[in-house]
Design an enzyme around this catalytic site. Structure first.
Site, PDB file in Angstrom:
ATOM      1  N   SER A 157       0.811  -1.225   0.000  1.00  0.00           N
ATOM      2  CA  SER A 157       0.000   0.000   0.000  1.00  0.00           C
ATOM      3  C   SER A 157       0.842   1.272   0.000  1.00  0.00           C
ATOM      4  O   SER A 157       0.314   2.358  -0.211  1.00  0.00           O
ATOM      5  CB  SER A 157      -0.938   0.023   1.217  1.00  0.00           C
ATOM      6  N   LYS A 195       1.236   4.214   7.372  1.00  0.00           N
ATOM      7  CA  LYS A 195       0.461   5.055   6.459  1.00  0.00           C
ATOM      8  C   LYS A 195       0.875   6.514   6.600  1.00  0.00           C
ATOM      9  O   LYS A 195       1.524   6.902   7.570  1.00  0.00           O
ATOM     10  CB  LYS A 195      -1.039   4.935   6.766  1.00  0.00           C
TER      11      LYS A 195
END
Length: 236
Positions: A157, A195
């Site tokens: 990701s 993230k």
């Protein structure tokens, strides 16, 4: 003039290299000197290097060259200073020649950090709190003061931020983050993920660097920042 601990460490390194042909690890040095942490070994190694008794070789974290021995230690080892004929012992590293187009880089000393398991760059995984192994990282990668640790990345990701599956990320422990920082976030107390961090309209946004993953919006009390990305190590 060396302290007792500095002399003990220098003697231990010399004996190990004479016996095995390789220098001891930081864990072995710590155990041999009965120290609680490797930070004490780092300080002793730095002191010996500053005083000109050893030299750390840049291309391998554990490679150490003994430049000289103090007279007291040479006599203890049965090598009087005036007749010892002492010569430095160098452990050959595995440095390879750079490709022709490569630019020269400044090489710095390496430090060992604990790898605290794996971190999800994708769907969050359970938080990791146990050391799986250690990894050597350049000292210049450690940003500012505070504790640092490393994590192995699992998932894709964050690929558009240059972070691939299997990479090792270096994290500086901290509980706050600025918008745009790449952080280790603990979600709802039991899931950890890597993230980008943003504050949006009273919510916390955890944003992937891959369009295949949706941004997660969470309440402030559902997210706890555990550290900020300061470096990355990749094996080819």
């Amino acid at each position: 003039m060396l302290t007792r601990k500095q002399l003990e460490l220098l003697e231990f390194i010399q004996k190990r290299m004479a016996k095995d042909g390789v220098p001891p690890s930081f864990d072995e040095m710590k155990d041999a000197l009965d120290l609680r942490s490797k930070s004490g070994i780092h300080r002793l190694i730095t002191a010996l290097e500053e005083r000109g008794f050893i030299r750390r070789l840049a291309h391998r974290a554990r490679a150490i060259e003994i430049v000289k021995l103090p007279e007291a230690l040479e006599k203890k080892l049965g090598k009087p200073a005036e007749t010892s004929g002492f010569a430095p012992q160098v452990i050959a590293g595995d440095k390879v020649a750079p490709p022709p187009a490569a630019m020269p880089v400044e090489v710095v000393h390496a430090l060992e950090l604990p790898v605290m398991g794996r971190i999800a760059a994708g769907v969050p995984i359970e938080a990791i709190s146990e050391v799986s192994h250690h990894v050597a990282v350049p000292g210049s990668m450690l940003s500012g003061r505070g504790e640092h640790y490393a994590l192995e990345v699992k998932g894709d990701s964050m690929i558009e931020a240059g972070i691939n599956d299997g990479d090792i990320v270096v994290i500086r422990e901290q509980g706050t983050a600025d918008n745009g920082d790449i952080v280790v976030a603990l979600v709802e107390g039991h899931e950890a993920t890597l993230k980008r961090f943003y504050r949006r309209s009273g919510m916390i946004a955890l944003e992937a660097a891959n369009p295949a993953y949706e941004t997660r919006l969470l309440r402030d009390d559902e997210v706890k920042v555990q550290g900020r990305l300061v470096g990355l190590i990749r094996s080819y």
